[in-house]
Design a protein around this motif. Structure first.
Motif, PDB file in Angstrom:
ATOM      1  N   LEU A   1       0.800  -1.219   0.000  1.00 20.39           N
ATOM      2  CA  LEU A   1       0.000   0.000   0.000  1.00 20.39           C
ATOM      3  C   LEU A   1       0.839   1.277   0.000  1.00 20.39           C
ATOM      4  O   LEU A   1       0.293   2.366   0.137  1.00 20.39           O
ATOM      5  CB  LEU A   1      -0.894   0.006   1.253  1.00 20.39           C
TER       6      LEU A   1
ATOM      7  N   THR B   1      -7.037  -8.215  -2.074  1.00 16.82           N
ATOM      8  CA  THR B   1      -7.375  -7.466  -0.866  1.00 16.82           C
ATOM      9  C   THR B   1      -6.180  -7.454   0.061  1.00 16.82           C
ATOM     10  O   THR B   1      -5.483  -8.459   0.189  1.00 16.82           O
ATOM     11  CB  THR B   1      -8.581  -8.117  -0.157  1.00 16.82           C
TER      12      THR B   1
ATOM     13  N   TYR C   1      -8.314  -2.903   2.344  1.00 19.16           N
ATOM     14  CA  TYR C   1      -8.037  -2.186   1.103  1.00 19.16           C
ATOM     15  C   TYR C   1      -8.231  -3.152  -0.063  1.00 19.16           C
ATOM     16  O   TYR C   1      -7.681  -4.256  -0.043  1.00 19.16           O
ATOM     17  CB  TYR C   1      -6.596  -1.678   1.062  1.00 19.16           C
ATOM     18  N   ARG C   2      -8.982  -2.743  -1.050  1.00 25.69           N
ATOM     19  CA  ARG C   2      -9.115  -3.533  -2.269  1.00 25.69           C
ATOM     20  C   ARG C   2      -8.124  -2.992  -3.288  1.00 25.69           C
ATOM     21  O   ARG C   2      -8.254  -1.862  -3.736  1.00 25.69           O
ATOM     22  CB  ARG C   2     -10.537  -3.457  -2.822  1.00 25.69           C
TER      23      ARG C   2
ATOM     24  N   THR D   1      -7.940  -2.590   8.740  1.00 21.61           N
ATOM     25  CA  THR D   1      -8.462  -1.751   7.674  1.00 21.61           C
ATOM     26  C   THR D   1      -8.342  -2.563   6.396  1.00 21.61           C
ATOM     27  O   THR D   1      -7.304  -3.172   6.136  1.00 21.61           O
ATOM     28  CB  THR D   1      -7.650  -0.445   7.557  1.00 21.61           C
TER      29      THR D   1
ATOM     30  N   GLU E   1       0.715  -5.992   7.205  1.00 23.53           N
ATOM     31  CA  GLU E   1      -0.138  -6.090   6.024  1.00 23.53           C
ATOM     32  C   GLU E   1      -0.169  -7.551   5.593  1.00 23.53           C
ATOM     33  O   GLU E   1       0.852  -8.238   5.651  1.00 23.53           O
ATOM     34  CB  GLU E   1       0.400  -5.261   4.854  1.00 23.53           C
TER      35      GLU E   1
END
Length: 165
Positions: free
Chosen positions: A77, A149, A142-143, A140, A116
């Motif tokens: 990310l 994902t 995230y796509r 959290t 992550e």
């Protein structure tokens, strides 16, 4: 009893061999092709034996090797995690016995920090595992795409709630 063991340089070939089988299994989700020698490319494999921040772990049930995990600090990310689960598997014949959950919790307990974890949406086993294991940390979500994902969370002391495992 599930336990982790850091992969040593002299065990590199063993990890290479089982990692290749894992990469073959992942072709169900990613369009990776074999090279002319029948291997799948993994550009960072050698770095797990030269870079301190990368960790390769064997997963054992007592003395029986049942899987492996590969960790690194490189974000999907562009954030700054302490660790990312880059690769994780329990060999197919040992799945369905809660070994993956136990191994995942051992890994997370051993390395508190910002994490992550990425999975392919069509990999139902991975999706179920990581959503269940990380639930206690309120990740959290995230796509990255229609099929990938990333869960981002912290398991630092004081950041998790108690739940029976």
């Amino acid at each position: 009893m599930i336990r982790l063991k850091e992969v040593k340089q002299e065990e590199r070939n063993l990890l290479w061999n089982i990692h290749q089988k894992y990469l073959y299994e992942m072709t169900s989700y990613y369009p990776d092709k074999m090279d002319t020698n029948g291997n799948y490319h993994y550009g960072y494999f050698d770095a797990y034996f030269t870079e301190r921040e990368r960790k390769a772990l064997f997963i054992f049930n007592d003395d029986l090797l049942i899987g492996f995990a590969m960790l690194n600090p490189y974000s999907y990310l562009n954030h700054k995690p302490d660790l990312v689960i880059a690769e994780f598997t329990i060999f197919p014949s040992y799945r369905g016995r809660h070994y993956a959950e136990d191994a995942a919790w051992l890994i997370l307990d051993a390395f508190p920090g910002r994490w992550e974890i990425k999975f392919h949406e069509n990999n139902i086993g991975a999706k179920k595992l990581w959503e269940m294991v990380t639930r206690r940390y309120n990740p959290t979500v995230y796509r990255l795409s229609d099929y990938e994902t990333v869960l981002e969370f912290s398991n630092q002391p004081g950041c998790l709630y108690e739940e029976n495992r």
